[in-house]
Enzyme design. Structure first.
Site, mmCIF file in Angstrom:
data_model
loop_
_atom_site.group_PDB
_atom_site.id
_atom_site.type_symbol
_atom_site.label_atom_id
_atom_site.label_comp_id
_atom_site.label_asym_id
_atom_site.label_seq_id
_atom_site.Cartn_x
_atom_site.Cartn_y
_atom_site.Cartn_z
ATOM 1 N N PHE A 1 0.870 -1.142 -0.175
ATOM 2 C CA PHE A 1 -0.055 -0.110 -0.086
ATOM 3 C C PHE A 1 0.983 1.247 0.218
ATOM 4 C CE2 PHE A 1 -2.521 -3.214 2.550
ATOM 5 C CZ PHE A 1 -3.619 -3.510 1.791
ATOM 6 N N SER A 2 0.184 2.035 -0.519
ATOM 7 C CA SER A 2 0.924 3.734 -0.108
ATOM 8 C C SER A 2 0.685 4.169 1.118
ATOM 9 C CB SER A 2 0.306 4.621 -1.328
ATOM 10 O OG SER A 2 -0.864 5.044 -0.886
ATOM 11 N N GLY A 3 1.241 5.074 1.523
ATOM 12 C CA GLY A 3 1.189 6.028 2.864
ATOM 13 C C GLY A 3 -0.406 6.595 2.902
ATOM 14 N N SER A 4 -1.196 6.550 1.771
ATOM 15 C CA SER A 4 -2.467 7.137 2.242
ATOM 16 C C SER A 4 -3.479 6.045 2.384
ATOM 17 C CB SER A 4 -3.048 7.803 0.597
ATOM 18 O OG SER A 4 -2.911 7.031 -0.377
ATOM 19 N N THR A 5 -3.274 4.931 2.583
ATOM 20 C CA THR A 5 -4.092 3.925 2.888
ATOM 21 C C THR A 5 -4.903 4.137 4.316
ATOM 22 O OG1 THR A 5 -2.865 2.446 1.828
ATOM 23 C CG2 THR A 5 -4.418 1.554 3.170
#
Length: 171
Positions: A82-86
């Site tokens: 995942f990216s950090g915005s999950t």
């Protein structure tokens, strides 16, 4: 799992949610087609380095979950990243990954999954004997890749081992 990404504490732990097992594109279609309902756990497999050949990011799926208001009502379990915005109950980097025959490879539609984020637990609620039968019948998916991508896929280690390439690249 980014525990701080949960707005509602009711999703920190859950018992026996039904799993639907899909690839990334099928999972997006299931969310968009209202197949996934609140309370479901969606399993997205074959997204890690051994299957890739790149470790896919599940950003599109998590964006769809948020956009549909399901990010706090559905779980997502994947061997991808995942990216950090999950946000929401999204559990990634599962290892051993599905392409190595890890537990995600054995999940079937309707299986129950428990997760307890504070205690770092993720359990597939299937009897041991049934998992043994599934493991005996399991075969890695065939994906024909040539050139560098084929070499990377063949030589990539699991993300739990740093997703490095074993010796032999370029041979």
């Amino acid at each position: 799992m980014k525990q701080s990404g949960l707005r509602f504490r009711n999703m920190l732990a859950t018992a026996g949610l039904p799993a639907s097992s899909r690839g990334m594109e099928d999972a997006v279609k299931a969310f968009m087609g209202d197949v996934v309902k609140p309370g479901d756990v969606v399993v997205v497999r074959y997204e890690a380095p051994r299957a890739g050949p790149v470790c896919g990011r599940c950003t599109r799926i998590t964006s769809v979950m948020v956009g549909m208001g399901l990010d706090e009502h559905c779980g997502l379990v994947t061997d991808g990243r995942f990216s950090g915005s999950t946000r929401g109950p999204c559990i990634g980097h599962i290892s051993p990954e599905a392409a190595e025959g890890g537990p995600l490879a054995l999940v079937r539609e309707g299986d129950l999954i428990d997760y307890d984020i504070p205690n770092r637990r993720l359990d597939l609620l299937v009897p041991t004997e049934e998992l043994a039968r599934r493991r005996a019948a399991w075969q890695a998916p065939k994906r024909k890749l040539k050139g560098i991508l084929g070499s990377v896929r063949r030589l990539a280690e699991s993300a739990s081992k740093g997703a490095i390439l074993r010796e032999g690249f370029g041979e």
